[in-house]
Design a protein around this motif. Structure first.
Motif, PDB file in Angstrom:
ATOM      1  N   GLY A   1       3.348   5.717 -14.137  1.00 55.54           N
ATOM      2  CA  GLY A   1       2.909   5.411 -12.788  1.00 55.54           C
ATOM      3  C   GLY A   1       3.860   4.599 -11.944  1.00 55.54           C
ATOM      4  N   GLU A   2       5.118   4.458 -12.368  1.00 54.46           N
ATOM      5  CA  GLU A   2       6.091   3.644 -11.642  1.00 54.46           C
ATOM      6  C   GLU A   2       7.036   4.546 -10.853  1.00 54.46           C
ATOM      7  OE1 GLU A   2       8.062   1.713 -14.791  1.00 54.46           O
ATOM      8  OE2 GLU A   2       6.320   0.533 -15.436  1.00 54.46           O
ATOM      9  N   PHE A   3       7.361   4.138  -9.628  1.00 58.02           N
ATOM     10  CA  PHE A   3       8.317   4.898  -8.825  1.00 58.02           C
ATOM     11  C   PHE A   3       9.737   4.565  -9.269  1.00 58.02           C
ATOM     12  CE2 PHE A   3       4.706   5.350  -5.946  1.00 58.02           C
ATOM     13  CZ  PHE A   3       4.857   6.667  -5.539  1.00 58.02           C
TER      14      PHE A   3
ATOM     15  N   LEU B   1       0.825  -1.198   0.000  1.00 61.23           N
ATOM     16  CA  LEU B   1       0.000   0.000   0.000  1.00 61.23           C
ATOM     17  C   LEU B   1       0.862   1.253   0.000  1.00 61.23           C
ATOM     18  CD1 LEU B   1      -2.787  -1.061   2.531  1.00 61.23           C
ATOM     19  CD2 LEU B   1      -2.989  -0.851   0.044  1.00 61.23           C
ATOM     20  N   ARG B   2       1.932   1.232   0.797  1.00 59.46           N
ATOM     21  CA  ARG B   2       2.848   2.376   0.815  1.00 59.46           C
ATOM     22  C   ARG B   2       3.515   2.549  -0.530  1.00 59.46           C
ATOM     23  NH1 ARG B   2       7.185   2.489   3.252  1.00 59.46           N
ATOM     24  NH2 ARG B   2       7.219   4.627   3.965  1.00 59.46           N
ATOM     25  N   GLY B   3       3.990   1.421  -1.114  1.00 60.72           N
ATOM     26  CA  GLY B   3       4.653   1.487  -2.408  1.00 60.72           C
ATOM     27  C   GLY B   3       3.742   1.980  -3.501  1.00 60.72           C
ATOM     28  N   GLY B   4       2.431   1.781  -3.322  1.00 55.36           N
ATOM     29  CA  GLY B   4       1.488   2.280  -4.295  1.00 55.36           C
ATOM     30  C   GLY B   4       1.218   3.761  -4.156  1.00 55.36           C
ATOM     31  N   GLY B   5       1.892   4.425  -3.215  1.00 53.66           N
ATOM     32  CA  GLY B   5       1.766   5.870  -3.121  1.00 53.66           C
ATOM     33  C   GLY B   5       1.038   6.355  -1.897  1.00 53.66           C
ATOM     34  N   LEU B   6       0.736   5.441  -0.953  1.00 57.60           N
ATOM     35  CA  LEU B   6      -0.006   5.835   0.230  1.00 57.60           C
ATOM     36  C   LEU B   6       0.761   6.877   1.037  1.00 57.60           C
ATOM     37  CD1 LEU B   6      -2.746   4.912   1.367  1.00 57.60           C
ATOM     38  CD2 LEU B   6      -1.506   3.450   2.957  1.00 57.60           C
ATOM     39  N   ASN B   7       2.088   6.824   1.007  1.00 58.72           N
ATOM     40  CA  ASN B   7       2.899   7.759   1.774  1.00 58.72           C
ATOM     41  C   ASN B   7       3.556   8.809   0.892  1.00 58.72           C
ATOM     42  OD1 ASN B   7       4.691   5.995   0.489  1.00 58.72           O
ATOM     43  ND2 ASN B   7       6.262   6.332   2.052  1.00 58.72           N
TER      44      ASN B   7
ATOM     45  N   GLY C   1       1.888  10.486 -13.290  1.00 60.38           N
ATOM     46  CA  GLY C   1       0.587  10.022 -13.738  1.00 60.38           C
ATOM     47  C   GLY C   1       0.310  10.443 -15.171  1.00 60.38           C
ATOM     48  N   ALA C   2      -0.922  10.265 -15.581  1.00 55.31           N
ATOM     49  CA  ALA C   2      -1.327  10.619 -16.934  1.00 55.31           C
ATOM     50  C   ALA C   2      -1.829  12.062 -16.971  1.00 55.31           C
ATOM     51  CB  ALA C   2      -2.408   9.671 -17.430  1.00 55.31           C
ATOM     52  N   GLY C   3      -1.677  12.699 -18.135  1.00 51.45           N
ATOM     53  CA  GLY C   3      -2.169  14.052 -18.355  1.00 51.45           C
ATOM     54  C   GLY C   3      -3.018  14.107 -19.603  1.00 51.45           C
ATOM     55  N   PRO C   4      -3.487  15.310 -19.967  1.00 50.80           N
ATOM     56  CA  PRO C   4      -4.332  15.435 -21.165  1.00 50.80           C
ATOM     57  C   PRO C   4      -3.666  14.909 -22.434  1.00 50.80           C
ATOM     58  CG  PRO C   4      -4.384  17.438 -19.847  1.00 50.80           C
ATOM     59  CD  PRO C   4      -3.313  16.584 -19.258  1.00 50.80           C
ATOM     60  N   ASP C   5      -2.357  15.153 -22.571  1.00 47.15           N
ATOM     61  CA  ASP C   5      -1.638  14.717 -23.770  1.00 47.15           C
ATOM     62  C   ASP C   5      -0.435  13.844 -23.422  1.00 47.15           C
ATOM     63  OD1 ASP C   5      -3.276  16.299 -25.551  1.00 47.15           O
ATOM     64  OD2 ASP C   5      -2.248  18.046 -24.714  1.00 47.15           O
ATOM     65  N   PHE C   6      -0.497  13.177 -22.271  1.00 47.69           N
ATOM     66  CA  PHE C   6       0.636  12.367 -21.832  1.00 47.69           C
ATOM     67  C   PHE C   6       0.130  11.123 -21.130  1.00 47.69           C
ATOM     68  CE2 PHE C   6       3.646  11.175 -18.457  1.00 47.69           C
ATOM     69  CZ  PHE C   6       4.769  10.900 -19.233  1.00 47.69           C
ATOM     70  N   LYS C   7       0.659   9.971 -21.524  1.00 50.52           N
ATOM     71  CA  LYS C   7       0.292   8.705 -20.897  1.00 50.52           C
ATOM     72  C   LYS C   7       1.335   8.377 -19.830  1.00 50.52           C
ATOM     73  CE  LYS C   7      -0.608   3.824 -21.843  1.00 50.52           C
ATOM     74  NZ  LYS C   7      -0.595   2.747 -22.883  1.00 50.52           N
ATOM     75  N   GLY C   8       0.947   8.510 -18.581  1.00 46.80           N
ATOM     76  CA  GLY C   8       1.890   8.268 -17.497  1.00 46.80           C
ATOM     77  C   GLY C   8       2.223   6.800 -17.324  1.00 46.80           C
TER      78      GLY C   8
END
Length: 416
Positions: free
Chosen positions: A243-245, A187-193, A234-241
């Motif tokens: 999502g990896e740390f 959960l932490r690795g997924g961005g919880l912290n 992450g992803a934006g209007p013209d960018f595919k994120g």
């Protein structure tokens, strides 16, 4: 790294291994069965120690010797855990050998065992595959990360193995504790912290390099140039994120909390980030390290390879250096060189900085000719930031020329 930091991981790992063995040490059994039981609990202790190295709070990470050191220990402890748990059934078989080879084989053959044996072998197989896949260097990040879930599956199967054997010892709680820790860490690795940021500015100082300035959406992080953070875009209007740390060096820290990251195209995610645009959400963990700190240290040699110039130029932008410094910047060609004009301008205003820039071409540079000889390295601290092959070659050469490990500082940004 002081002596306490160097001893922290060995001492904690030894304690986590010794306590289960001490509490569960069998009595009145044959030597072979004793060895089997001890090996099993040693494996449990090693898994617990390996899980400890997954911690990422910056202060804890720094106290344990840095993120890269934790990563190396994590791999070693995983391998040792597999070997210890493999010894468990082998010791049982060896103990039965005196009765008969057939009895020994029955201790190893899953077809001759019931549910307890099947669960034990399944746990060992899960650990073996997880360790093997995680050590592969050229796997896609998603596969590499997913392989760690095999460790969680192996821990669950090990708990089931012990329960099926009828164990009610309080130490059965240790694997359960390990499993709970893994879920919490996931959960932490997924961005919880992680702290939320947003991309505010994007620049391209060199080919396949991007400098990204991001601003905090809540509280800023307390960071300094020369450190690095783990960032997931992450992803934006013209960018595919992706999502990896991944780890990125800090190239700038502003008073308003904005920070700049230097990103070199080294893999699928970092190459995708070369097309990054403003407005993209970012999650930040850290900061970590500070291998170019020059507070109260003797003269220093800085070796930068390609995008490895990022943490060094970030330090130079803060002002004059407190100690004499020799900066050696190696780059493949002009297109791959970042901030050459700025480096020369900074060097012209700092008498303590000696700048050497070299275009190396596509081949590996001749470090034997570039780095100072042993007589010129005495008392100097060496700070390195370069691609993995160059970094390994430089560290080996400096050690061969008599530079002690405590004077060699680096943070490799290639670990997953």
């Amino acid at each position: 790294m002081n002596a306490l930091h160097r001893l922290s991981l060995p001492l904690i790992s030894g304690l986590l291994i010794a306590l289960p063995v001490y509490w569960a040490y069998p009595e009145n059994l044959t030597p072979g069965r004793n060895a089997a039981i001890v090996a099993g609990w040693v494996g449990v202790g090693l898994i617990l120690a390996g899980l400890l190295t997954m911690l990422r709070p910056p202060r804890v990470t720094e106290w344990l010797g840095g993120l890269e050191r934790l990563y190396r220990w994590h791999k070693v402890l995983g391998i040792l855990a597999y070997l210890a748990l493999l010894l468990h059934p082998l010791a049982l078989a060896a103990d039965s050998w005196e009765e008969s080879p057939q009895q020994a084989w029955s201790a190893l053959d899953p077809l001759q065992q019931g549910w307890p044996g099947w669960l034990g072998w399944a746990a060992l197989l899960g650990l073996m595959v997880g360790v093997g896949v995680s050590l592969a260097r050229r796997l896609p990040y998603d596969i590499w990360r997913a392989s760690h879930w095999l460790l969680g599956l192996a821990v669950m199967l090990a708990i089931a193995h012990l329960a099926a054997l009828g164990h009610t010892h309080p130490l059965l709680g240790l694997p359960i504790l390990a499993l709970a820790f893994m879920l919490w860490q996931a959960l932490r690795g997924g961005g919880l912290n992680a702290r939320p940021f947003i991309v505010d500015h994007v620049a391209h100082p060199a080919a396949d390099s991007v400098d990204v300035r991001i601003k905090p959406l809540t509280l800023p992080i307390e960071a300094d140039t020369g450190q690095f953070v783990l960032a997931a875009f992450g992803a934006g209007p013209d960018f595919k994120g992706c999502g990896e740390f991944h780890p990125y060096p800090l190239t700038g820290v502003r008073l308003d909390g904005q920070i700049s990251l230097g990103i070199k195209a080294l893999g699928s995610c970092t190459r995708q980030l070369q097309t990054l645009n403003t407005g993209v959400a970012v999650r930040i963990q850290g900061p970590f390290g500070d291998f170019v700190s020059q507070d109260n240290v003797p003269p220093a040699i800085w070796l930068a390879g390609g995008a490895g110039i990022a943490p060094f130029i970030a330090k130079l932008r803060k002002g004059r250096l407190p100690s004499p410094t020799r900066l050696i910047y190696l780059y493949p060609d002009d297109a791959g060189a970042a901030c050459l004009d700025e480096l020369e301008e900074l060097a012209s205003h700092d008498a303590g900085l000696h700048l050497e820039t070299r275009e190396t071409g596509p081949r590996a540079p001749n470090l034997k000719a570039i780095l100072p000889q042993a007589s010129d390295l005495t008392g100097w601290h060496c700070h390195l930031c370069a691609p993995p092959a160059m970094l390994q070659a430089a560290v080996a050469l400096l050690r061969a020329r008599g530079v002690p490990d405590r004077h060699i500082h680096f943070e490799p940004f290639d670990f997953k």
